[in-house]
Design a protein around this motif. Sequence first.
Motif, short mmCIF file in Angstrom:
data_model
loop_
_atom_site.label_atom_id
_atom_site.label_comp_id
_atom_site.label_asym_id
_atom_site.label_seq_id
_atom_site.Cartn_x
_atom_site.Cartn_y
_atom_site.Cartn_z
N ARG A 108 0.88 -1.16 0.00
CA ARG A 108 0.00 0.00 0.00
C ARG A 108 0.92 1.21 0.00
N ALA A 109 0.91 1.97 -1.08
CA ALA A 109 1.85 3.07 -1.22
C ALA A 109 1.17 4.25 -1.89
N LEU A 110 1.64 5.44 -1.54
CA LEU A 110 1.16 6.66 -2.17
C LEU A 110 2.17 7.09 -3.23
N ILE A 111 1.64 7.63 -4.30
CA ILE A 111 2.50 8.28 -5.28
C ILE A 111 2.09 9.74 -5.36
N ARG A 112 3.10 10.62 -5.28
CA ARG A 112 2.88 12.06 -5.33
C ARG A 112 3.72 12.65 -6.46
N ALA A 113 3.51 13.91 -6.73
CA ALA A 113 4.26 14.58 -7.80
C ALA A 113 5.76 14.46 -7.55
N GLY A 114 6.49 14.11 -8.60
CA GLY A 114 7.94 13.98 -8.50
C GLY A 114 8.42 12.69 -7.88
N GLU A 115 7.50 11.72 -7.66
CA GLU A 115 7.87 10.42 -7.13
C GLU A 115 7.46 9.34 -8.13
N MET A 116 8.21 8.24 -8.15
CA MET A 116 7.91 7.17 -9.10
C MET A 116 7.58 5.88 -8.37
N ASN A 117 6.51 5.23 -8.81
CA ASN A 117 6.21 3.86 -8.43
C ASN A 117 6.46 2.95 -9.62
N LEU A 118 7.22 1.88 -9.43
CA LEU A 118 7.44 0.90 -10.47
C LEU A 118 7.03 -0.46 -9.92
N MET A 119 6.10 -1.12 -10.63
CA MET A 119 5.61 -2.44 -10.22
C MET A 119 5.96 -3.45 -11.30
N THR A 120 6.53 -4.57 -10.89
CA THR A 120 6.86 -5.64 -11.82
C THR A 120 5.77 -6.69 -11.79
N GLY A 121 5.13 -6.89 -12.95
CA GLY A 121 4.07 -7.88 -13.06
C GLY A 121 4.62 -9.28 -13.27
N ASP A 169 21.36 24.34 -17.87
CA ASP A 169 21.00 25.22 -18.98
C ASP A 169 19.51 25.58 -19.01
N GLY A 170 18.98 26.02 -17.88
CA GLY A 170 17.58 26.43 -17.86
C GLY A 170 16.59 25.28 -17.83
N ALA A 171 17.07 24.08 -17.53
CA ALA A 171 16.19 22.91 -17.45
C ALA A 171 16.32 22.26 -16.07
N GLU A 172 15.19 21.82 -15.52
CA GLU A 172 15.18 21.01 -14.31
C GLU A 172 14.86 19.59 -14.71
N ILE A 173 15.70 18.66 -14.29
CA ILE A 173 15.60 17.27 -14.76
C ILE A 173 15.49 16.34 -13.57
N ARG A 174 14.51 15.44 -13.62
CA ARG A 174 14.36 14.37 -12.63
C ARG A 174 14.46 13.04 -13.36
N VAL A 175 15.49 12.28 -13.06
CA VAL A 175 15.75 11.00 -13.73
C VAL A 175 15.15 9.89 -12.87
N PHE A 176 14.07 9.26 -13.35
CA PHE A 176 13.47 8.19 -12.56
C PHE A 176 13.90 6.80 -13.01
N LEU A 177 14.40 6.66 -14.23
CA LEU A 177 14.98 5.39 -14.69
C LEU A 177 16.21 5.68 -15.53
N GLY A 178 17.24 4.86 -15.39
CA GLY A 178 18.41 5.00 -16.23
C GLY A 178 19.29 6.16 -15.82
N SER A 179 20.05 6.70 -16.80
CA SER A 179 21.03 7.75 -16.54
C SER A 179 20.88 8.90 -17.51
N LEU A 180 21.02 10.12 -17.00
CA LEU A 180 20.94 11.32 -17.83
C LEU A 180 21.51 12.49 -17.04
N ALA A 181 22.25 13.35 -17.73
CA ALA A 181 22.73 14.61 -17.16
C ALA A 181 23.46 14.41 -15.83
N GLY A 182 24.23 13.32 -15.75
CA GLY A 182 25.04 13.07 -14.56
C GLY A 182 24.32 12.41 -13.41
#
Length: 329
Positions: A108-121, A169-182
């Motif tokens: 039982r979990a909540l998901i809110r803005a800027g948070e990721m839930n990943l479920m494996t079927g 460079d004027g961008a806000e980035i949230r990486v929830f899977l993998g790699s990007l921008a360090g």
Amino acid sequence: MSDVETEPAAVGAGALVDGRQSAEVPRVDVISAREVPLGGPRAMTVRRTLPHRTRTLIGAWCFADHYGPNDVAATSGMDVPPHPHTGLQTVSWLFSGEIEHSDSLGTRALIRAGEMNLMTGGYGIAHAEVSTPRTDILHGVQLWVTLPEEHRNAERAFQHHVPEPGQIDGAEIRVFLGSLAGDTSPVRTFTPLLGAEVVLAPRARVSLPVDTAFEHGVLVDSGDVRVADAVLRPAELGYVRPGTDSLTLVNESDGPARAILLGGTPFEEEIVMWWNFVGRSHDDIVRARQEWEAASDRFGGVEGYPGGRLPAPALPNAVITPRKNPPRR
């Protein structure tokens, strides 16, 4: 989220934009969304770009729904009863609002803005999703990842991750899977993947180094975002083939723009996708449906949902055939 569209309409692609096939100016295909109701008399409508007649997969990403901003007082928000999944992972990402997730693992979990839930079927799981009473505006994306053959019967699992925002460079980035921008997400996937939210300041331009082995999709939520020679409007998805080492995103708007960046190595296996099941054959789908309708142990039960399970729709009067991407050129 449950896919109520068991027989998706054959919808043509949007504009096809040809640039030079190089790292500087990649070719971009623009896919327009189609609207799909989630069901019920006050159904919440989602905008679906994957799967599409012209493109089934981007990497292992096989499903993309984009919804909101929805006034919950007018739409009743999200209320998806317990339903099954096989052969995939679900990725939930919100821009605003709050959803309670419950599944047959006992999560039982909540998901809110800027948070990721990943479920494996994997072999089979069931879950329900309901927006909470605290939600006024519901807005986000629901994404699915197909599992490769060697892992498509993986054990049920659930992961939650709150990525730290990064600035470039004027961008806000949230990486929830993998790699990007360090930044690299700690969340486990079964194929190489990228998933990130990119928010661009007004008129900002950002160039992001990316893996040349990946194909990419840019799903625009708000604003007008230029990728190479294509300007993507809200709810459009731009597809970029493998071979480029940098993606440049330009906000053509006077306000902030937001996009979801997806990527992965091309998924070469053929898949059969129907309702909430991913398999490799018609028989896989038939068996999964039968076992869901029989309330077998394959999927387990979801505790605490105040209502019944979602019944499976009728199978089509034809053999369900594999979905394929167009040949790579």
